[in-house]
Design a protein around this motif. Structure first.
Motif, mmCIF file in Angstrom:
data_model
loop_
_atom_site.group_PDB
_atom_site.id
_atom_site.type_symbol
_atom_site.label_atom_id
_atom_site.label_comp_id
_atom_site.label_asym_id
_atom_site.label_seq_id
_atom_site.Cartn_x
_atom_site.Cartn_y
_atom_site.Cartn_z
ATOM 1 N N ASP A 234 10.740 9.916 -10.230
ATOM 2 C CA ASP A 234 11.430 8.812 -10.604
ATOM 3 C C ASP A 234 11.601 7.990 -9.170
ATOM 4 O O ASP A 234 12.170 8.265 -8.241
ATOM 5 N N LYS A 235 10.927 6.891 -9.199
ATOM 6 C CA LYS A 235 10.844 5.857 -7.866
ATOM 7 C C LYS A 235 12.020 5.296 -7.690
ATOM 8 O O LYS A 235 12.276 5.221 -6.189
ATOM 9 N N ASN A 236 13.250 5.539 -8.291
ATOM 10 C CA ASN A 236 14.336 5.273 -7.941
ATOM 11 C C ASN A 236 15.194 6.137 -7.239
ATOM 12 O O ASN A 236 16.238 5.926 -6.691
ATOM 13 N N ARG A 237 14.588 7.445 -7.218
ATOM 14 C CA ARG A 237 14.919 8.511 -6.289
ATOM 15 C C ARG A 237 14.026 9.055 -5.405
ATOM 16 O O ARG A 237 14.318 10.360 -4.991
ATOM 17 N N SER A 238 13.266 8.120 -4.891
ATOM 18 C CA SER A 238 12.356 8.312 -3.980
ATOM 19 C C SER A 238 12.813 7.915 -2.582
ATOM 20 O O SER A 238 14.039 8.143 -2.052
ATOM 21 N N LEU A 239 11.975 7.441 -1.644
ATOM 22 C CA LEU A 239 12.490 7.565 -0.087
ATOM 23 C C LEU A 239 13.410 5.936 -0.200
ATOM 24 O O LEU A 239 13.148 4.959 -0.938
ATOM 25 N N TYR B 164 0.794 -1.173 -0.103
ATOM 26 C CA TYR B 164 -0.003 0.025 -0.020
ATOM 27 C C TYR B 164 0.981 1.258 -0.057
ATOM 28 O O TYR B 164 0.630 2.198 -0.602
ATOM 29 N N PHE B 165 1.890 1.230 0.857
ATOM 30 C CA PHE B 165 2.808 2.594 1.176
ATOM 31 C C PHE B 165 3.617 2.658 -0.246
ATOM 32 O O PHE B 165 4.043 3.989 -0.373
ATOM 33 N N ASP B 166 4.045 1.612 -0.846
ATOM 34 C CA ASP B 166 4.979 1.633 -2.071
ATOM 35 C C ASP B 166 4.238 2.342 -3.166
ATOM 36 O O ASP B 166 4.976 3.138 -4.077
ATOM 37 N N TYR B 167 2.957 2.234 -3.133
ATOM 38 C CA TYR B 167 2.119 3.096 -4.042
ATOM 39 C C TYR B 167 2.257 4.589 -3.824
ATOM 40 O O TYR B 167 2.495 5.203 -5.022
ATOM 41 N N TYR B 168 2.528 5.094 -2.693
ATOM 42 C CA TYR B 168 2.730 6.440 -2.413
ATOM 43 C C TYR B 168 4.066 6.772 -2.918
ATOM 44 O O TYR B 168 4.320 7.931 -3.748
ATOM 45 N N TRP B 169 5.021 6.075 -2.248
ATOM 46 C CA TRP B 169 6.540 6.500 -2.480
ATOM 47 C C TRP B 169 6.797 6.278 -3.985
ATOM 48 O O TRP B 169 7.972 6.938 -4.316
ATOM 49 N N GLY C 179 8.910 15.210 -7.856
ATOM 50 C CA GLY C 179 7.602 14.752 -7.688
ATOM 51 C C GLY C 179 6.972 15.382 -6.161
ATOM 52 O O GLY C 179 7.576 16.170 -5.936
ATOM 53 N N HIS C 180 6.331 14.481 -5.703
ATOM 54 C CA HIS C 180 5.881 14.856 -4.306
ATOM 55 C C HIS C 180 6.727 14.819 -3.167
ATOM 56 O O HIS C 180 6.991 15.733 -2.392
ATOM 57 N N TRP C 181 7.799 13.936 -3.179
ATOM 58 C CA TRP C 181 8.640 13.830 -2.092
ATOM 59 C C TRP C 181 10.139 14.555 -2.249
ATOM 60 O O TRP C 181 11.065 14.193 -2.450
ATOM 61 N N ILE C 182 9.798 16.016 -2.181
ATOM 62 C CA ILE C 182 10.939 16.880 -2.789
ATOM 63 C C ILE C 182 12.080 16.831 -1.722
ATOM 64 O O ILE C 182 13.148 16.772 -2.263
#
Length: 307
Positions: free
Chosen positions: A203-208, A192-197, A288-291
């Motif tokens: 770029d999901k590879n530069r997310s959390l 569920y949370f991976d959807y957000y992150w 994206g969202h996770w600046i």
């Protein structure tokens, strides 16, 4: 010869004292930047918070799918100039789940109560995601006690432009709460949370990073915590009513709106122009969202410069 010896002795003594002074100053500086965890009861609700540093107060409010842990990379930087307070929002992380009032306006009142208990009369307030909404509610309710406001990549319910975000069918999670969603998510919290992150990052590879993902998943998977977090989404209609009223009086303190080009940076900037009179807008390219995680250098520099 004797005169020379005494002179060298004085120089040596002075050097030792100077070195000790430098060492003590460095140690004090390092100690100020050390992050400590505390709890305080406010309005019958136990709030956990991180703190570090000395100087003017800065309050950092995290968003959904995260906790106060999100601020740990930037706290030592801010602690060089400020007293940093980073609470877990009521119901999230290690803060207690409130029996009532899990909405933005009430959360802001509780965070303000925490600040007053800590002897903070004025603060610079920073918020990301739902923490942005709590930060705005704080500034709007306590403008004389808010020196500056930073809002980071989300939107303001009840302010022109919010409907397009809230009613976007791609953002289904705003209305995903209740017994059936809870049953569907139980045991699958990481999925569920991976959807957000992943989905909300440019770029999901530069997310959390993985360590953060594990920590946040564990925090929200605890008993009652998923519903406590969802309560903030559930309160959006109430926030819309509250913010429509609060926004009738424009904020006068300096405001920084910062967000991602591939998220809500533009929308947020436009909204803040409607509710505040002194607004700086920063839209981070290819973010994206996770600046703070996607663009740590640019985000940190913008925050430090503004604060």
């Amino acid at each position: 010869m004797e005169r020379t010896f005494h002179g060298l002795a004085k120089i040596a003594a002075f050097s030792v004292v100077s070195l000790c002074g430098l060492f003590m100053a460095a140690s004090a500086s390092a100690e100020d930047r050390t992050i400590a965890s505390h709890t305080e009861e406010v309005d019958g609700v136990r709030l956990q918070y991180l703190t570090a540093g000395r100087g003017p107060a800065v309050i950092l409010l995290h968003g959904y799918a995260e906790t106060s842990r999100m601020w740990k990379p930037i706290i030592p930087v801010l602690a060089e100039r400020f007293t940093v307070i980073a609470p877990d929002l009521p119901g999230i992380g290690d803060s207690a789940i409130p029996p009532n009032g899990s909405d933005m306006k009430t959360a802001a009142i509780r965070i303000h109560g925490l600040a007053r208990k800590l002897g903070i009369e004025k603060a610079r307030v920073v918020g990301h995601d739902i923490g942005l909404m709590v930060a705005y509610a704080y500034a709007a309710q306590f403008p004389a006690e808010t020196e500056k406001l930073v809002v980071m990549d989300a939107f303001l319910p009840g302010v022109s432009g919010w409907e397009g975000v809230y009613n976007n069918p791609g953002l289904w999670h705003f209305r995903f709460h209740g017994p059936t969603p809870e049953a569907l998510v139980r045991g699958r919290e990481r999925l569920y949370f991976d959807y957000y992150w992943n989905e909300f990052a440019a770029d999901k590879n530069r997310s959390l990073p993985e360590a953060d993902r594990e920590a946040y998943t564990a925090a929200y998977a605890r008993s009652g915590r998923m519903n406590a977090g969802w309560a903030y989404f559930e309160s959006f209609p109430q926030a819309a009513k509250d913010f429509a009223q609060l926004s009738q009086t424009k904020l006068n303190m300096p405001v920084l709106a910062i967000g991602g080009e591939k998220s809500l940076g533009v929308v947020l900037g436009e909204q803040m122009m409607l509710v505040a009179s002194d607004v700086t807008v920063v839209v981070l390219k290819d973010a994206g969202h996770w600046i703070l995680e996607e663009k740590p250098k640019e985000t940190t520099e913008a925050l430090v410069k503004f604060l």
